[in-house]
Design an enzyme around this catalytic site. Structure first.
Site, PDB file in Angstrom:
ATOM      1  N   SER A  60       1.255  -0.999   0.225  1.00  0.00           N
ATOM      2  CA  SER A  60       0.240  -0.008  -0.041  1.00  0.00           C
ATOM      3  C   SER A  60       0.555   1.243  -0.040  1.00  0.00           C
ATOM      4  CB  SER A  60      -1.040   0.031   1.323  1.00  0.00           C
ATOM      5  OG  SER A  60       0.052   0.297   2.283  1.00  0.00           O
ATOM      6  N   LYS A  61       0.433   2.073  -0.633  1.00  0.00           N
ATOM      7  CA  LYS A  61       1.348   3.446  -0.592  1.00  0.00           C
ATOM      8  C   LYS A  61       1.533   4.202   0.916  1.00  0.00           C
ATOM      9  CE  LYS A  61       0.085   6.783  -3.510  1.00  0.00           C
ATOM     10  NZ  LYS A  61      -0.518   7.584  -4.821  1.00  0.00           N
ATOM     11  N   ARG A  62       1.317   3.894   1.666  1.00  0.00           N
ATOM     12  CA  ARG A  62       1.407   3.547   3.342  1.00  0.00           C
ATOM     13  C   ARG A  62       2.592   3.499   3.639  1.00  0.00           C
ATOM     14  NH1 ARG A  62      -2.555   1.208   6.071  1.00  0.00           N
ATOM     15  NH2 ARG A  62      -4.085   1.449   4.390  1.00  0.00           N
TER      16      ARG A  62
END
Ligand code: GLU
Length: 504
Positions: free
Chosen positions: A268-270
């Site tokens: 994920s982008k996180r």
């Protein structure tokens, strides 16, 4: 090639909602490699039936990213002179332009009683969901409208005649028994019909849902192998039941494992970049991304890690796709990119880094080419991502700022550093142009140091720091040789003199 040849037709069916996620490019790549490996046809179809999620320019962007990486399509949506065109016999390949197909096919299903109109209001459905959730039951439609008689349906339909919004159509799934999904990667997975929901096929605005559109299109476009992410596995039994409802043969299915962060959570982008555009913008080479992404879930079962596109086409097969999640290891990507970069000639590498240098405020045209090439020669060993070039090389272009303390070698003091730098200047002034090649200057300096009986570190440490301004940097010989190519000895001496002045 085996007997699949000719008959293989794969497709990549993205919903263009923005950037191209690493997971999407992996799906696109595997479909492409599988098609090419079997001499088949690779189709690009745009699944834009969810109009609310549509993003302008997303299709063009997606295709150009895929083309950069070398993923090609034989049929479907292509870019010609920057414009979207559709090629092939089974189009249109943009779902929002195919509404008639879906609506006509749904009519067939309704006639065959494999689908039915549902008149339930969203309030009723909400209420039902709440009740089921409270009873810890899976939220499912209770099939109320499936029980309506033909007359009741006709009566209710007539009420909708003048309405813009029409009743939705649901798939009438069997209530008993089970469907077995035979997946080429995950094997056989059995689904109990009692747990499958009578999902909506046609929405009230006349648009199909994903489930209807994907089945109708994969059939009409003669897709032989549906290759997609594992998140679609639970939808597959419903798709198989739809194929059966239409009386069609289902294609082969191959689902691809999840892509994970190193901590095994879903990528994920996180935890960093996930968009292919971001990696390209940072200076990962497209062919490296292709190589790297190919190994996300596919294992050639050999030691080989570096693959050209041709080798991937030759070796790729779905049998070697793993079920378990594939970890996205950025360290490995960096290593791979660095390796590909080192294989480039200095001239090629200079071309590749030039836009990054310019972006970093370095006007390439102001510097001699041989100076730039000398920098590349020195720095290519350490370079992993093209965008690092600015950070790694800015001191070559401008006199570096640094803390005076770092000029002093650990076994000496400031006065000694100052004295050694002064005599180095005197010595350099006695040399001629030919002496400023790396190996020659190294030999000359070292024998001069020996003759003078200096401690090597007491000379070379402050000299190197005066040139780079860094505690750790390439050798003073490499630095002298490179800096000499940008203005001759005066460039070198001016840096050493600056250091002497700082030591005052
Ligand atoms: N449009 C779907 C997606 O965005 C395609 C899934 C499939 O390949 O069936 O992933």
């Amino acid at each position: 090639m085996n007997n699949l040849s000719q008959s293989v037709r794969t497709r990549f069916a993205p919903s263009p909602t923005g950037e191209v996620h690493i997971g999407s490019i992996r799906t696109a790549l595997f479909a492409f490699l599988f098609a090419r490996h079997h001499n088949g046809v690779n189709v690009l179809r745009i699944e834009d039936t969810d109009q609310s999620r549509k993003v302008d320019g997303a299709v063009e962007n997606m295709i150009s990213v895929m083309l950069k990486m070398g993923i090609e399509f034989d049929e479907g949506v292509v870019l010609q002179n920057g414009k979207i065109e559709q090629v092939g016999d089974y189009g249109p390949y943009i779902q929002s332009e195919r509404l008639d197909y879906y609506q006509n096919h749904v009519k067939q299903l309704i006639e065959a009683q494999k689908a039915y109109y549902c008149f339930c209001s969203s309030e009723r459905l909400d209420e039902l969901r709440k009740e089921q959730t409270a009873l810890k039951q899976p939220p499912m439609y209770d099939r109320l409208c499936r029980k309506l008689s033909a007359d009741e349906v006709a009566q209710k339909l007539s009420e909708f005649e003048s309405e813009e919004k029409k009743p939705v159509v649901r798939q009438a799934l069997p209530e008993e028994g089970k469907t077995v999904v035979k997946d080429l990667v995950y094997g056989e997975i059995s689904y109990d019909h009692a747990l499958l929901d009578d999902q909506v096929l046609l929405k009230s605005d006349g648009f199909p849902t994903y489930h209807l559109a994907v089945v109708v299109d994969d059939h009409l476009m003669k897709i032989s192998h549906v290759i997609r992410g594992e998140e679609w596995i639970p939808s597959t039994p419903k798709h198989i039941l739809l194929y059966q409802a239409f009386g069609w043969e289902a294609p082969n299915f191959a689902h691809l494992p999840l892509i994970l962060n190193p901590d095994k959570t879903k990528l994920s982008k996180r935890q960093g970049d996930v968009a292919v555009e971001d990696f390209l913008a940072k200076g990962y080479l497209p062919e490296v991304l292709l190589n790297f992404v190919a190994l996300l879930g596919w294992n050639p079962k050999t030691e080989q890690e570096i693959f050209t596109k041709e080798e991937l086409v030759q070796q790729f097969d779905l049998e070697k796709v793993n079920k378990s999640g594939a970890v996205f290891d950025i360290e490995k990507l960096n290593w791979m990119n660095g390796m590909y970069l080192r294989e480039r000639s200095n001239e090629e590498l200079l071309k590749l880094v030039s836009p990054f240098l310019e972006q970093g405020g370095i006007n390439i045209a102001d510097y001699p080419n041989e100076f730039l090439l000398a920098i590349i020669e020195i720095e290519k060993e350490r370079l992993k991502v093209l965008s690092q070039i600015v950070e790694h090389t800015s001191f070559y272009f401008t006199q570096p700022e640094y803390d005076t303390a770092i000029l002093v070698w650990k076994k000496a003091d400031s006065a000694d550093a100052k004295q050694k730098l002064s005599v180095v200047i005197e010595f350099l002034n006695t040399l001629s142009e030919a002496d400023f090649q790396t190996t020659v200057i190294e030999e000359k300096l070292k024998s001069w140091i020996a003759k003078k009986q200096f401690d090597t570190g007491s000379v070379l440490w402050p000299l190197r720091v005066s040139l780079s301004g860094l505690e750790r940097s390439p050798s003073p010989f490499e630095l002298i040789s490179a800096l000499y190519k940008n203005g001759g000895l005066s460039t070198v001496i001016s840096r050493i003199q600056t250091a002497i002045d700082k030591l005052n």
